[in-house]
Motif scaffolding. Sequence first.
Motif, short mmCIF file in Angstrom:
data_model
loop_
_atom_site.label_atom_id
_atom_site.label_comp_id
_atom_site.label_asym_id
_atom_site.label_seq_id
_atom_site.Cartn_x
_atom_site.Cartn_y
_atom_site.Cartn_z
N ARG A 115 12.69 -27.14 27.20
CA ARG A 115 13.78 -27.83 27.88
C ARG A 115 14.86 -26.82 28.22
O ARG A 115 14.90 -25.71 27.68
N LYS A 116 15.71 -27.20 29.08
CA LYS A 116 16.82 -26.36 29.49
C LYS A 116 17.79 -26.21 28.32
O LYS A 116 18.08 -27.17 27.61
N ASP A 551 15.91 -21.25 26.12
CA ASP A 551 15.06 -20.97 27.29
C ASP A 551 15.36 -19.59 27.87
O ASP A 551 15.07 -19.31 29.03
#
Length: 685
Positions: A115-116, A551
Amino acid sequence: MLVAGLAASADSIKVVKGQVSDYYITVVDEHFISGKVVDDKGKPLDGATVMFFASPCHEQTDNMGRFRIKASPADTSLYVFYPGMALENHPLGKDSQNVLVRLRPAEKRQIIPRRKALATKWYNPDIYIPSTFCNPINISYNFEPYNNNVKPNGAFRSSADPMALTYGDEAFLFSTNQDGFHYSKNLTDWEFALASFKRRPTDDDQCAPAAYVSGDTLFYTGSTYEGLPVWYTTDPKSGKFRRAVDRNALPSWDPCLFLDDDGKLYLYYGSSNEYPLKGVQISREDFFPESKIVDVMALHPDMHGWERFGMNNDDTSTLAPFTEGAYMTKHKGKYYLQYGAPGTEFKVYADGVYVSDSPLGPFEYQRHNPMSYKPGGFVQGSGHGGTFRDNKGHYWHVSTCMLSLKYKFERRIGLYPVGFDADGIMYSSAAFGDYPNFNGDKDIANPEDRFAGWMLLSYGKPVAVSSTDSVFEAKNATDESMRTYWAAASGKPGEWLAVDLEGVKDVRAIQINYYDHKAIQYDRANDLYHQYRVYSSLDGEDWTLVIDKSDNDKDVPHDYVELAEPLATRYIKVENLHMPAGHFAISGLRIFGNDSSLVPQTPKNLKVERDKTDPRNAMISWQSAKNAYGYNVYYGISPDKLYNAITVLGDTSYDMRGLDRDTEYYFAVEALGEGGRSAKSKIVH
């Protein structure tokens, strides 16, 4: 059929003639291993897969859990899988006929969601505009190739012998063993451009490179005794270079290419503990020498204490000191020839300066020397470097930092502001050279004003960790030594360390210095990256996300994050998510900020006892100051030129062996505390 040259007793390879080529088939003594696979309660497991690690040989158990698998002498353990059970790596003993493999239920696997990364009020990965940087600079230090340097002690990163220049609106950094170079607009965030000139896999690419810019063209070469090309490009970030010449003419190790403002090109070179550094004018067309080759400088350790060999300029028996890393800077009509001494593996590694009115001399030793010097603190050593000017007209010096833990040539790079005073003295400011300093975006003329004022909050503070591998203890993460480190038992997600600041502090920046413990990585790989999260807490129980790099796709071995606003906290925890190679290991979790309740007092009773028989040496001492965790000892050639500083932690004395025999000096000391720095003491002559 035996291959020619193999002894008959070996009988290990046979050759089969194929339609197009010969096939070499390994001949081994095969045997069978048999046994049974059961669960943790002893129930036979039907359909379990029995295999060898890194082998295509697989067999399944029957309904009684039995198996029989063909093996070679190299197969020393079984690798067994069954759904819902933990993978078992089962070592084989002498008995290979009644092997019992007992599988236990699998633990829940930790899966990192893709995920971001989340933005917080302290750090937003999409909008990060730092105003500061912290040494060692955070570039993707390459791993040493698989050669004799790494074989004794394992894989390590290294870069050294740097030089930098401005091309367009960016700084380009060239250094040893990088398979390319780095570039930056602000001197904090560095990007990498691949441009390997390597010819053999065990080479370290271009050692101690040199580069210069003429118009829109960048020229580049490396160290050589046998002749290397000089390459050129008008698009350096593309990594595509052409050859200006296929082979330069001189045995120019540690070269410096200097283009004077009259259009003449000069080469300075040499690395030796016996011979002087050389200088010569060369052709801009084919780089062939055009003038006489002259000796531009040589070491005089009998006169200059800082040029003596040894960790503290204290080894006069092992080897004579080395001089290397020539570099030329022209300022206001004067030529400043810089050189490194006495050895890259020492904390006293430094750069000195000779000055002349002509590019080939004669050169005169500058009274203020060394010019670039950092023998104390987290980052130690500041030699074999290069000076460049940014687009705002300010000078900077990049230089080699000692690490020398796994190997003597294991090194990092530091960046320091440089100035020229009214008398033309060249100096660098390294008193707070491993603290946050304002970067190239700031238009700051005075080098000393680069220090951001944020003090070290983590030195010697208690550390809690998720696990520890062997002797690499938790306390090493806050001892302010780059040559010690803490290592977790693995590199898996979830390993963590937490620092107790022993009180609520205003945190302004965090530096995570990774170390490559049990890494298996050699040379450049473009899929290396670090991922982690940083949390804070007031009580050590309830944690708040501060920095999310879950990330991140960059290799950041010395990651530095300036917080968008102050963080009031007592505890800081770093949680590992991904390591590029090896275990999660930290040589320094360094936390910067302020605690206004701990302003240090000015040290008293500074004494400098210069050795009457050898004035290159002096014992420096002072009284401890309240609220001080360390001290900066300043010295120089006059009261207004105290340009050099030595950071001392955990002591109130320093054995100084780096003075010039015939130079008079002035000294002062200041205390370092979590609340700031004290006023300097009374100056001692």
